[in-house]
Design an enzyme around this catalytic site. Structure first.
Site, PDB file in Angstrom:
ATOM      1  CE  LYS A   1     -17.577  -8.453  -8.378  1.00 35.22           C
ATOM      2  NZ  LYS A   1     -17.378  -8.384  -7.073  1.00 35.22           N
TER       3      LYS A   1
ATOM      4  CG  PHE B   1     -18.208 -14.217  -6.168  1.00 35.51           C
ATOM      5  CD1 PHE B   1     -18.882 -13.548  -7.183  1.00 35.51           C
ATOM      6  CD2 PHE B   1     -17.293 -15.135  -7.303  1.00 35.51           C
ATOM      7  CE1 PHE B   1     -18.487 -13.279  -8.809  1.00 35.51           C
ATOM      8  CE2 PHE B   1     -16.842 -15.268  -8.089  1.00 35.51           C
ATOM      9  CZ  PHE B   1     -17.714 -14.401  -9.008  1.00 35.51           C
TER      10      PHE B   1
ATOM     11  CG  ASP C   1      -2.311   1.442   0.769  1.00 37.16           C
ATOM     12  OD1 ASP C   1      -3.166   0.456   0.863  1.00 37.16           O
ATOM     13  OD2 ASP C   1      -1.750   2.159   0.963  1.00 37.16           O
TER      14      ASP C   1
ATOM     15  CB  CYS D   1     -20.318  -4.148  -4.882  1.00 42.98           C
ATOM     16  SG  CYS D   1     -18.809  -4.059  -4.201  1.00 42.98           S
TER      17      CYS D   1
END
Ligand code: UGA
Length: 447
Positions: free
Chosen positions: A208, A156, A30, A277
C-alpha cells in the site's frame, strides 16, 4: 457471508456498501448516532460518486445496516474488517481509533468460542498488524493468534472513484497471519475475478505505502522538471512531457494504437499533490524509516518538492504583479482534486494563504468544497469572498487561478474574457486553444 465493518468513513462505508452489493450481509459500526441514523435512512454521510444509489439499493435488499453496538454487529460474524481513520500527527500515524476498536473486538473474542478473523483495512505502517494489533488483541482476548485470525487487506480507492475502484480493483491484496484468515478472505473476495496477492501482513502494508510513494514520486519529479523549464526559459513543460510520454515504456502501442495508460495521469505538472493519503503516507513511511536509522532521502525529496510547489503560483505571478492589493483574484477549485469535497492538504490552502498575505482582493469558487474549506481555514475565510456563479463573475477580476481541475472549468476558454490573466495551476485547459497573451502556468518558460 456475514461481515462486520468497523468505521463508516470513506473507506469503511464504501467497502461495506460494495461488499453488500456483491451479496454479503454487512453490518457497519459507527460510534456516532447521527451517522448511524442517516446511513440507515439511506443518506450518505460523505460525498462519493454513485454511493447514494448503491446505499439505498443494499438497504432495500436487506444486505446492509449500521449500528452503534459492536457486540451486536459481531454476532454470527466470522470476519471483522477494521476501517477506522489513522490521522497523521506530526508525520506519524495516530493509532488511537484503531486501538479503541481492537480493544473492544479483543474483549468480544474473549467471550466467544467460535473463530473470528480480524482484518485491518486502515492504512498502517509495515509491522503494525503483526505486532501492535496482535499484542492488543492477544491482551484483551486472553487468546493467541491462531485461536482468532489476523489479516491486513489494504485499499486502493481513489476518492471520488471509490465505488468504481472497489468494484473493479486491479488486484486484491490479502495479507494474513493464519491460513484460516486467508480462507475467509478468499471467500469474501470470491465474487471478484481479479489478481489476488497472498502475502504476510507487513508485506501487504508495504504494498500500500509503496504504491502511493511511487505515484507521489512521479508527481514531484515532473514538478521539479516543470520548475526547471520555467526558470531556464524558452521551454514549455508540456512540450517536454508530450515528447517523453511517447516512450513505449510510458505509453506502449497495441495494434499500432497508443494504450494511454492511467499512469500518465500521475505525470501532470501542477501545484502539487494533496489529499488524506499521498502526503500522510509518504511522511509516515519516512518517519518509520528514520526510526530504523535509514536516511529516507527519496521521501524527503518528494515531500520537499511538494511542500514548495503550491508557492510556485504566487512566485510566478510576482514576476509581473507588483502590488497584489490592487488586484482582484478569483480562485477556481478548493478541493484537493475534482469530484470530492475533501480539502485535506489541498494546495488551495497554501495558495490562498500566500495571496491573503499579499493583501490580494480574493474571491473563490468550488462546486462542493466551500464549506469544508471554510472550516479548514477558520478565521482566514473571512478574507475571501465565495462566489456561486463563477462564469458570471469572471470578468470582474484581474486574475483567475485554476487550482482544482473540475470538469466545468474547461468552459473557461469558451467564455468571452477581458484579457485577464488566467493561471492554470494544473495544465488543464485545452492546450491548443490557449492564448499566450494572458495564459500563465506552472512550467511555462517565457520565450
Ligand atoms: C490515492 C491513490 O491514488 C489511491 O490508489 C489510494 O488508495 C488512496 O490514495 C489512499 O491511499 O487511500 P487519492 O488520494 O484519492 O488516492 O487521490 P489521487 O486521485 O490519487 O490524487 C492524489 C493527489 O495527487 C491529488 O491532489 C491530485 O491532484 C494530485 N496529482 C495527481 C498531481 O498533483 N499530479 C498528477 O499528475 C496526478
Amino acid at each position: 457471508m456475514k461481515v462486520c465493518v468497523v468505521g463508516t468513513g470513506y473507506v469503511g462505508l464504501v467497502s461495506g456498501v460494495c461488499l453488500a452489493a456483491k451479496g454479503h450481509e454487512v453490518v457497519c459500526v459507527d460510534s456516532n448516532s447521527e451517522i448511524v441514523e442517516k446511513l440507515n435512512a439511506g443518506i450518505p454521510t460523505i460525498y462519493e460518486k454513485n454511493l447514494s444509489e448503491l446505499l439505498k439499493e443494499v438497504i432495500s435488499l436487506g444486505k446492509f445496516h449500521v449500528t452503534q453496538d459492536l457486540n451486536e454487529a459481531l454476532k454470527d460474524v466470522s470476519l471483522v474488517i477494521v476501517a477506522v481513520g489513522t490521522p497523521s500527527e506530526d508525520g506519524v500515524i495516530d493509532l488511537s481509533y484503531i486501538e479503541h476498536a481492537i480493544k473492544e473486538i479483543g474483549e468480544y473474542i474473549s467471550k466467544i468460542e467460535r473463530f473470528i478473523a480480524v482484518v485491518i483495512k486502515s492504512t498502517v505502517i509495515p509491522g503494525t498488524t503483526d505486532k501492535f494489533i496482535r499484542d492488543v488483541l492477544e491482551k484483551y482476548s486472553g487468546k493467541k493468534v491462531g485461536a482468532f485470525g489476523l489479516g491486513m487487506n489494504p485499499e486502493f480507492l481513489r476518492e471520488g472513484e471509490a465505488i468504481f475502484d472497489f468494484m473493479n480493483p486491479d488486484r486484491i491484496v490479502m495479507g494474513y497471519e493464519t491460513s484460516t484468515t486467508l480462507d475467509l478472505l478468499e471467500e469474501l473476495y470470491r465474487p471478484w475475478d481479479v489478481d489476488k496477492v497472498r502475502v504476510n501482513t507487513r508485506t501487504a502494508e508495504l504494498i500500500k505505502y509503496t504504491n502511493n510513494f511511487l505515484l507521489a514520486t512521479q508527481i514531484s519529479a515532473i514538478n521539479e522538471i516543470a520548475n526547471f523549464s520555467a526558470t531556464l526559459g524558452g521551454i514549455d513543460i508540456m512540450d517536454v512531457v508530450n515528447g517523453v510520454y511517447l516512450d513505449k515504456r510510458w505509453n506502449p502501442k497495441v495494434n499500432n494504437l497508443r494504450v494511454d495508460p492511467e499512469i500518465l495521469k500521475y505525470l501532470i505538472p501542477g501545484c502539487g499533490f494533496g489529499g488524506s493519503c499521498f502526503p500522510k503516507d509518504v511522511q509516515a513511511l519516512r518517519s518509520q524509516g528514520e526510526s530504523l536509522g535509514l536516511p529516507m532521502k527519496m521521501m524527503n525529496a518528494v515531500l520537499d518538492v511538494n511542500e514548495a510547489q503550491p508557492h510556485q503560483v504566487t512566485k510566478i505571478l510576482e514576476a509581473e504583479i507588483l502590488d497584489f492589493s490592487k488586484k482582484s483574484i478569483l480562485i477556481l477549485g478548493l478541493s484537493f482534486k475534482p469530484d470530492t469535497d475533501d480539502v485535506r492538504e489541498s494546495p488551495a490552502l497554501k495558495i490562498t494563504k500566500d495571496l491573503i498575505k499579499k493583501n490580494a482582493n480574493l474571491f473563490a469558487h468550488d462546486p462542493v468544497a466551500i464549506n469544508n474549506f471554510k472550516m479548514s481555514v477558520g478565521l482566514e475565510a473571512s478574507k475571501i469572498k465565495f462566489v456561486d456563479d463563477w462564469r458570471g463573475f469572471i470578468n470582474q477580476v484581474d486574475i483567475v487561478v485554476l487550482i482544482t481541475p473540475w470538469i466545468e472549468y474547461k468552459e473557461l476558454f469558451n467564455l468571452t474574457l477581458n484579457n485577464q490573466i488566467i493561471f492554470d495551476a494544473r495544465r488543464f485547459l485545452p492546450y491548443d486553444k490557449v492564448a499566450y497573451g494572458y495564459y500563465r502556468s506552472i512550467g511555462l518558460g517565457r520565450r
